[in-house]
Design a protein around this motif. Structure first.
Motif, PDB file in Angstrom:
ATOM      1  N   GLN A   1       0.824  -1.206   0.000  1.00 29.86           N
ATOM      2  CA  GLN A   1       0.000   0.000   0.000  1.00 29.86           C
ATOM      3  C   GLN A   1       0.856   1.253   0.000  1.00 29.86           C
ATOM      4  OE1 GLN A   1      -0.368  -2.590   1.993  1.00 29.86           O
ATOM      5  NE2 GLN A   1      -2.391  -3.436   1.479  1.00 29.86           N
ATOM      6  N   LEU A   2       1.967   1.237   0.750  1.00 32.58           N
ATOM      7  CA  LEU A   2       2.845   2.394   0.773  1.00 32.58           C
ATOM      8  C   LEU A   2       3.525   2.595  -0.572  1.00 32.58           C
ATOM      9  CD1 LEU A   2       4.157   4.680   2.321  1.00 32.58           C
ATOM     10  CD2 LEU A   2       5.889   3.076   3.152  1.00 32.58           C
ATOM     11  N   ALA A   3       3.891   1.481  -1.217  1.00 28.44           N
ATOM     12  CA  ALA A   3       4.490   1.588  -2.542  1.00 28.44           C
ATOM     13  C   ALA A   3       3.505   2.202  -3.521  1.00 28.44           C
ATOM     14  CB  ALA A   3       4.936   0.206  -3.028  1.00 28.44           C
ATOM     15  N   ALA A   4       2.241   1.768  -3.447  1.00 28.17           N
ATOM     16  CA  ALA A   4       1.226   2.335  -4.326  1.00 28.17           C
ATOM     17  C   ALA A   4       1.027   3.821  -4.048  1.00 28.17           C
ATOM     18  CB  ALA A   4      -0.094   1.581  -4.150  1.00 28.17           C
ATOM     19  N   THR A   5       1.081   4.210  -2.759  1.00 24.07           N
ATOM     20  CA  THR A   5       0.956   5.621  -2.417  1.00 24.07           C
ATOM     21  C   THR A   5       2.103   6.430  -2.992  1.00 24.07           C
ATOM     22  OG1 THR A   5      -0.174   5.023  -0.362  1.00 24.07           O
ATOM     23  CG2 THR A   5       0.755   7.232  -0.499  1.00 24.07           C
ATOM     24  N   SER A   6       3.305   5.875  -2.962  1.00 24.29           N
ATOM     25  CA  SER A   6       4.460   6.569  -3.528  1.00 24.29           C
ATOM     26  C   SER A   6       4.287   6.770  -5.028  1.00 24.29           C
ATOM     27  CB  SER A   6       5.732   5.766  -3.242  1.00 24.29           C
ATOM     28  OG  SER A   6       5.946   5.619  -1.853  1.00 24.29           O
ATOM     29  N   LEU A   7       3.773   5.752  -5.707  1.00 25.27           N
ATOM     30  CA  LEU A   7       3.529   5.895  -7.140  1.00 25.27           C
ATOM     31  C   LEU A   7       2.477   6.972  -7.406  1.00 25.27           C
ATOM     32  CD1 LEU A   7       3.540   2.180  -8.366  1.00 25.27           C
ATOM     33  CD2 LEU A   7       5.210   3.954  -8.897  1.00 25.27           C
ATOM     34  N   GLU A   8       1.466   7.034  -6.557  1.00 26.09           N
ATOM     35  CA  GLU A   8       0.449   8.071  -6.730  1.00 26.09           C
ATOM     36  C   GLU A   8       1.053   9.460  -6.562  1.00 26.09           C
ATOM     37  OE1 GLU A   8      -2.462   7.935  -7.784  1.00 26.09           O
ATOM     38  OE2 GLU A   8      -3.057   5.840  -7.638  1.00 26.09           O
ATOM     39  N   ARG A   9       2.026   9.585  -5.669  1.00 30.63           N
ATOM     40  CA  ARG A   9       2.693  10.885  -5.494  1.00 30.63           C
ATOM     41  C   ARG A   9       3.487  11.255  -6.745  1.00 30.63           C
ATOM     42  NH1 ARG A   9       6.055  10.623  -0.113  1.00 30.63           N
ATOM     43  NH2 ARG A   9       6.633  12.707  -0.868  1.00 30.63           N
ATOM     44  N   ILE A  10       4.148  10.287  -7.333  1.00 31.84           N
ATOM     45  CA  ILE A  10       4.843  10.560  -8.595  1.00 31.84           C
ATOM     46  C   ILE A  10       3.842  10.935  -9.670  1.00 31.84           C
ATOM     47  CG2 ILE A  10       6.335   9.568 -10.372  1.00 31.84           C
ATOM     48  CD1 ILE A  10       7.423   7.661  -8.284  1.00 31.84           C
ATOM     49  N   ARG A  11       2.735  10.237  -9.699  1.00 29.98           N
ATOM     50  CA  ARG A  11       1.693  10.475 -10.697  1.00 29.98           C
ATOM     51  C   ARG A  11       1.132  11.887 -10.577  1.00 29.98           C
ATOM     52  NH1 ARG A  11      -3.757   6.853 -10.572  1.00 29.98           N
ATOM     53  NH2 ARG A  11      -4.263   6.812 -12.800  1.00 29.98           N
ATOM     54  N   ALA A  12       1.053  12.394  -9.332  1.00 27.73           N
ATOM     55  CA  ALA A  12       0.482  13.710  -9.091  1.00 27.73           C
ATOM     56  C   ALA A  12       1.504  14.837  -9.162  1.00 27.73           C
ATOM     57  CB  ALA A  12      -0.205  13.731  -7.721  1.00 27.73           C
ATOM     58  N   TRP A  13       2.738  14.514  -9.530  1.00 29.45           N
ATOM     59  CA  TRP A  13       3.779  15.539  -9.647  1.00 29.45           C
ATOM     60  C   TRP A  13       3.321  16.639 -10.595  1.00 29.45           C
ATOM     61  CZ3 TRP A  13       8.505  15.144 -13.266  1.00 29.45           C
ATOM     62  CH2 TRP A  13       9.416  16.186 -12.979  1.00 29.45           C
ATOM     63  N   ASP A  14       3.523  17.885 -10.194  1.00 30.23           N
ATOM     64  CA  ASP A  14       3.036  19.031 -10.964  1.00 30.23           C
ATOM     65  C   ASP A  14       4.210  19.942 -11.321  1.00 30.23           C
ATOM     66  OD1 ASP A  14       1.409  20.863 -12.192  1.00 30.23           O
ATOM     67  OD2 ASP A  14       0.735  21.794 -10.317  1.00 30.23           O
ATOM     68  N   PRO A  15       5.063  19.551 -12.277  1.00 27.26           N
ATOM     69  CA  PRO A  15       6.243  20.360 -12.589  1.00 27.26           C
ATOM     70  C   PRO A  15       5.894  21.545 -13.469  1.00 27.26           C
ATOM     71  CG  PRO A  15       6.175  18.484 -14.048  1.00 27.26           C
ATOM     72  CD  PRO A  15       5.003  18.338 -13.111  1.00 27.26           C
ATOM     73  N   SER A  16       6.776  22.528 -13.472  1.00 26.93           N
ATOM     74  CA  SER A  16       6.640  23.632 -14.417  1.00 26.93           C
ATOM     75  C   SER A  16       7.007  23.131 -15.808  1.00 26.93           C
ATOM     76  CB  SER A  16       7.575  24.775 -14.011  1.00 26.93           C
ATOM     77  OG  SER A  16       8.935  24.352 -14.141  1.00 26.93           O
TER      78      SER A  16
END
Length: 383
Positions: free
Chosen positions: A29-44
């Motif tokens: 579950q933590l690994a999936a959460t980490s992937l979701e954080r990468i997925r939600a990355w909002d770069p310029s």
């Protein structure tokens, strides 16, 4: 530059996830959460462009590890499997085999199976010939994308697609010279043919999947297609010899596939397909440099000219560039904090919906007859 470092560091979570898989200290579950954080990355846009260039260089570096592995006796089938297996395992949470996205996912699995089998031919071409010619041949995929869209999906080709395909043919003819048969040219075009088919499936059937879901489906499809071949092979053709061989496996599976795929998938929607296509064009020059620096191969003037022509062709047809961005049809979640994002191709559908709300509210007031009470007709429509 500091902004780029900060943004990328916040998303460099793949190492933690992979170590968690090995040690078992961190739950799935933590690994999936980490992937979701990468997925939600909002770069310029600038940071995203730099990330795409870096990811493209990393993916092109797979040619180095493929040559090393095949030179040590590992089969091209095993090399292709190593490239996709890590991504299939890590991206498992994004595989949508049920629900409304299941049909698109099965199309993605089919695309991945074709890509995995095509990668066998690509690795074999790297083993036999020079990297520059193999790289030019691989980048002829827009021709096969055009053919697949026309024949398989009955879509009329646009003028830009036809021009781009013609440019690719010219570039290939220029790079191969008058005697292409001496380098095994039929084998060279199996990989771009399967990749072109995969891009055609992307543009026609994977619109309901977001970039990470597409990556998961493709990686699983490739791994599933290659696994039966791996099982039937002798161990010495699959298992690399010594720590050096395993370092090449890690390089091609994680450094050249999983990590750059995640970075590319997270960054590409921030700039759209056109800019991603141009930034990703660094792959072919990277292959030239690898061949010249590490294997002593010569890069001829016709290779450089062919590379310039192919990058131009890709820029003309950005929708046929990658599995990470689907122009004008990408339904992945859109960040709304940056007003500059409204005009990007990825979020065109969202931008077009906003004026409709205004038009639905205003006519209710304007069209009310003068004799009626306007307050009742001006109530907003429930949404």
């Amino acid at each position: 530059m500091s902004t780029t470092t900060t943004d990328l560091s916040t998303t460099d979570l793949s190492t933690t996830d992979l170590s968690a898989t090995t040690t078992g200290d961190v739950s799935p579950q933590l690994a999936a959460t980490s992937l979701e954080r990468i997925r939600a990355w909002d770069p310029s846009p600038r940071t995203a462009t730099v990330a795409i260039v870096a990811a493209s260089v990393a993916m092109a570096s797979a040619a180095f590890f493929a040559r090393r592995l095949t030179g040590s006796g590992v089969s091209p089938v095993a090399v292709a499997f190593f490239r996709y297996a890590s991504a299939a395992i890590v991206l498992a949470p994004f595989l949508r085999l049920t629900g409304p996205k299941r049909i698109a996912t099965w199309w993605g699995l089919a695309s991945g199976a074709a890509a995995g089998l095509g990668w066998i031919a690509y690795v074999e071409s790297i083993r036999r010939g020079d990297l520059a010619t193999t790289g030019v041949a691989y980048m002829t995929y827009p021709v096969f994308t055009l053919v697949a869209c026309t024949i398989v999906f009955r879509r009329a080709a646009s003028v830009r697609s036809i021009v781009a395909a013609a440019l690719v043919v010219v570039a290939a003819a220029l790079a191969f010279g008058p005697n292409p048969g001496t380098i095994g040219s039929p084998l060279l075009f199996i990989a771009p043919a399967t990749f072109g088919l995969g891009v055609a499936i992307l543009t026609e059937r994977l619109g309901s999947l977001d970039p990470f879901e597409r990556l998961s489906a493709v990686a699983f499809g490739a791994s599933a297609a290659l696994a039966p071949l791996i099982v039937t092979m002798p161990a010495e053709r699959v298992v690399p010899a010594g720590p050096g061989g395993w370092s090449w496996v890690i390089g091609i599976g994680i450094g050249c596939a999983l990590v750059p795929m995640l970075v590319y998938a997270a960054a590409a929607p921030a700039v759209g397909a056109a800019r991603s296509a141009v930034a990703g064009g660094v792959e072919l020059p990277t292959i030239f440099v690898i061949g010249a620096v590490f294997f002593g191969e010569s890069v001829r003037a016709e290779h450089l000219a062919a590379a310039a022509i192919i990058v131009t062709a890709i820029a003309l047809t950005p929708s046929a560039r990658s599995i990470h961005v689907l122009p004008e049809a990408d339904e992945s979640p859109a960040p709304t904090s940056s007003p500059t994002r409204r005009s990007r191709p990825t979020w065109i559908a969202t931008a077009l919906r906003r004026p409709r709300r205004v038009r639905q509210e205003q006519p209710a007031t304007v069209r009310s007859p003068p004799t009626e009470v306007r307050g009742a007709g001006a109530l907003p429509t429930p949404r």
